[in-house]
Design a protein around this motif. Structure first.
Motif, PDB file in Angstrom:
ATOM      1  N   MET A   1       0.916  -1.158   0.168  1.00 18.04           N
ATOM      2  CA  MET A   1       0.038  -0.131   0.075  1.00 18.04           C
ATOM      3  C   MET A   1       1.100   1.306  -0.022  1.00 18.04           C
ATOM      4  N   ARG A   2       1.819   1.286   0.817  1.00 18.27           N
ATOM      5  CA  ARG A   2       2.710   2.544   0.908  1.00 18.27           C
ATOM      6  C   ARG A   2       3.412   2.549  -0.469  1.00 18.27           C
ATOM      7  N   GLU A   3       4.000   1.565  -1.305  1.00 18.68           N
ATOM      8  CA  GLU A   3       4.815   1.799  -2.283  1.00 18.68           C
ATOM      9  C   GLU A   3       3.922   1.921  -3.620  1.00 18.68           C
ATOM     10  N   GLN A   4       2.947   1.121  -3.601  1.00 18.90           N
ATOM     11  CA  GLN A   4       1.996   1.112  -4.808  1.00 18.90           C
ATOM     12  C   GLN A   4       0.594   1.653  -4.711  1.00 18.90           C
ATOM     13  N   GLY A   5       0.286   2.078  -3.759  1.00 18.58           N
ATOM     14  CA  GLY A   5      -1.116   2.363  -3.540  1.00 18.58           C
ATOM     15  C   GLY A   5      -2.027   1.640  -2.949  1.00 18.58           C
ATOM     16  N   TRP A   6      -3.116   2.087  -2.399  1.00 18.75           N
ATOM     17  CA  TRP A   6      -4.208   1.519  -1.601  1.00 18.75           C
ATOM     18  C   TRP A   6      -4.921   0.514  -2.597  1.00 18.75           C
ATOM     19  N   ARG A   7      -5.197   0.766  -3.724  1.00 16.84           N
ATOM     20  CA  ARG A   7      -5.910  -0.100  -4.610  1.00 16.84           C
ATOM     21  C   ARG A   7      -5.067  -1.506  -4.919  1.00 16.84           C
ATOM     22  N   ALA A   8      -3.829  -1.168  -5.145  1.00 14.35           N
ATOM     23  CA  ALA A   8      -2.786  -2.430  -5.454  1.00 14.35           C
ATOM     24  C   ALA A   8      -2.546  -3.293  -4.247  1.00 14.35           C
ATOM     25  N   ALA A   9      -2.858  -2.625  -3.008  1.00 14.20           N
ATOM     26  CA  ALA A   9      -2.761  -3.465  -1.741  1.00 14.20           C
ATOM     27  C   ALA A   9      -4.134  -4.265  -1.614  1.00 14.20           C
ATOM     28  N   LEU A  10      -5.136  -3.677  -2.259  1.00 18.51           N
ATOM     29  CA  LEU A  10      -6.459  -4.469  -1.995  1.00 18.51           C
ATOM     30  C   LEU A  10      -6.313  -5.647  -3.163  1.00 18.51           C
ATOM     31  N   LEU A  11      -5.904  -5.145  -4.512  1.00 22.03           N
ATOM     32  CA  LEU A  11      -5.945  -6.301  -5.583  1.00 22.03           C
ATOM     33  C   LEU A  11      -4.799  -7.444  -4.982  1.00 22.03           C
ATOM     34  N   HIS A  12      -3.744  -7.351  -4.145  1.00 20.39           N
ATOM     35  CA  HIS A  12      -2.822  -8.246  -3.894  1.00 20.39           C
ATOM     36  C   HIS A  12      -3.596  -9.130  -2.786  1.00 20.39           C
ATOM     37  N   ARG A  13      -4.444  -8.641  -1.854  1.00 23.88           N
ATOM     38  CA  ARG A  13      -5.061  -9.385  -1.152  1.00 23.88           C
ATOM     39  C   ARG A  13      -6.426 -10.132  -1.440  1.00 23.88           C
ATOM     40  N   ALA A  14      -7.109  -9.612  -2.412  1.00 19.02           N
ATOM     41  CA  ALA A  14      -8.224 -10.004  -3.001  1.00 19.02           C
ATOM     42  C   ALA A  14      -7.984 -11.133  -3.902  1.00 19.02           C
ATOM     43  N   THR A  15      -6.812 -11.082  -4.681  1.00 17.86           N
ATOM     44  CA  THR A  15      -6.516 -12.225  -5.784  1.00 17.86           C
ATOM     45  C   THR A  15      -6.617 -13.799  -5.131  1.00 17.86           C
TER      46      THR A  15
END
Length: 473
Positions: free
Chosen positions: A389-403
């Protein structure tokens, strides 16, 4: 004739006074009164065996037992009187000593508070410590309680221990205050240390322990300069959070943790029927994925298998509660930053928190090793989510966990497939004999509502029954 233990010394003294006659030694006459034994006067042997040695008659023994009992009762009364007198004299002594300890302890706590205040001059702080040490030195040795007083009373030791803790705290606080005062006073007007601390332009040049960090090895190097050699400890690997802090000075062109997550994550979610652009759905899937990866794997299996481990229903209820907390933390992180995820970490690894669904289970009831591993796993994997989330943004962190949630948990609570699971469960419950089921499952309409909105409302026992009946998919 039974001779009480308290009368034996009295009888022994009477029997052994003077030399017995030959008839007494032969057991023919009473050793105490000299009367001859016969039909009217039975002989009671006194030993060393029941058939030999000196004998006495019952009236003499009764008289001596009565005398011994009176002497014993008189002694007990005297002992009780002495004990009451000793207790009456001891209590004021005890209270005075405890009061002195209490006053000095309060003074030590007050000195620590005053030393923390920047409004108090350093010299005044030093004088306060000297006065406190004098008061502590004047505390007398603890008085010795009399033997008649309850020796299990730990009040004196407990209060002395509290005083010692307060003195340690006061000394440490004053020492820190004076050490940094001395350092600050020795600095020039434009101290070079400000450059090392990256201080703001309006820095006063005054620093305390929150500004200065010499690292783990500086003290050993400085002691060596004074001729004292102490072997430093082995270096520890950096924690993820500290490593992240140290990377702040690295160039910004480093490779992000998950460079292709935006494209690949969205593709995977779309494949499983999850709209990656539907924010609410994405948050729910990410919350499911975070709970499953950080909490629901690995050490939880060992915790479940322990003797006092949680049931399937307790684990399911707790996972629902953690899903809600994970979802709230991920939502808050959009505006407040990845630090919001620490709220999820605190609850997921809390060893004293009762689990959801009315469960009485707590993590501290499980073996310490898997509990420690679980807490570390929750911290590590949540940290990685925060790092993405810190490096790539909030949406990227959500995609990382949702996948991974889309791969492995499409039919879990919070995912698009959960309503189908509930519908199937209700169809089976409608034709089942529920006579042995928990009371929470008797009203099928309420059960359906709870399963759709908050399954943990049914309680851990009901969820455990549903799980054992293989009704939850």
């Amino acid at each position: 004739m039974h001779i009480p233990a308290y009368a034996r010394d009295t009888i022994r003294a009477a029997v052994l006074s003077g030399l017995p006659t030959s008839r007494q030694a032969g057991g023919l006459d009473c050793r105490l009164c000299g009367r001859s034994f016969g039909e009217d006067l039975a002989a009671i042997p006194l030993g060393p065996t029941p058939t030999s040695g000196l004998c006495s008659c019952r009236p003499c023994l009764t008289r001596l037992v009565t005398r011994a009992r009176r002497n014993r009762d008189a002694a007990l009364a005297q002992d009780a009187k002495r004990a009451r007198a000793e207790s009456a004299a001891w209590l004021p002594v005890r209270e005075r000593y405890l009061s002195r300890l209490d006053r000095v302890r309060e003074a030590a706590e007050a000195v620590a508070e005053v030393a923390k205040s920047e409004n108090t001059e350093a010299l005044r702080v030093a004088c306060l410590l000297i006065s406190l040490e004098s008061a502590y030195a004047w505390v007398p040795e603890p008085p010795e309680p009399p033997a008649s007083v309850d020796q299990a009373d730990t009040g004196l030791k407990d209060e002395a221990f509290r005083l010692n803790l307060a003195m340690i705290n006061a000394r440490e606080t004053v020492a820190e205050r004076l050490a940094y005062h001395l350092i600050n006073e020795a600095q020039p007007e434009d101290p070079e240390v400000c450059v090392e601390f990256e201080c703001p332009s309006d820095c006063s040049g005054r620093h305390d322990s929150s500004h200065i960090d010499c690292g783990p090895d500086a003290v050993f190097e400085e002691l060596a300069e004074h001729g004292v050699t102490v072997e430093p400890p082995e270096p520890e690997p950096l924690s993820p959070s500290l490593a992240a802090l140290l990377r702040k000075d690295e160039p910004d062109d480093r490779t992000p943790p998950l460079p292709d997550i935006e494209k690949q994550g969205a593709t995977v979610l779309a494949h499983f029927g999850i709209d990656p652009d539907a924010t609410d759905t994405l948050i729910s899937a990410a919350a499911v994925g975070l709970v499953a990866d950080a909490w629901g794997e690995g050490p939880l299996h060992d915790i479940r298998e322990a003797a006092d481990g949680p049931s399937d229903g307790e684990i399911f209820a707790q996972s629902i509660d953690l899903y809600r907390r994970s979802r709230a933390a991920l939502t808050a992180a959009r505006d407040d930053g990845p630090e919001s995820l620490l709220a999820f970490v605190a609850v997921a690894s809390d060893v004293n928190l009762p689990w959801a669904g009315g469960s009485r289970f707590r993590l501290r009831m499980a073996p310490s090793e898997p509990v420690t591993e679980l807490a570390q796993q929750v911290d590590d994997r949540t940290w990685f989510t925060a790092e993405v989330m810190r490096e790539q943004g909030w949406r990227a962190a959500l995609l990382h966990r949702a996948t991974p949630a889309a791969f492995n948990g499409l039919q879990q609570f919070g995912m698009p497939g959960w309503p189908d699971v509930v519908a199937s469960t209700m169809e089976q419950l409608a034709v089942r004999d529920l006579s042995g089921a928990p009371e929470a499952l008797t009203d099928l309409k309420s059960v359906e509502t709870a399963l759709l909105e908050a399954p943990d409302r049914l309680g851990a026992d009901a969820l455990d029954w549903l799980s054992h009946q293989a009704l939850l998919g």
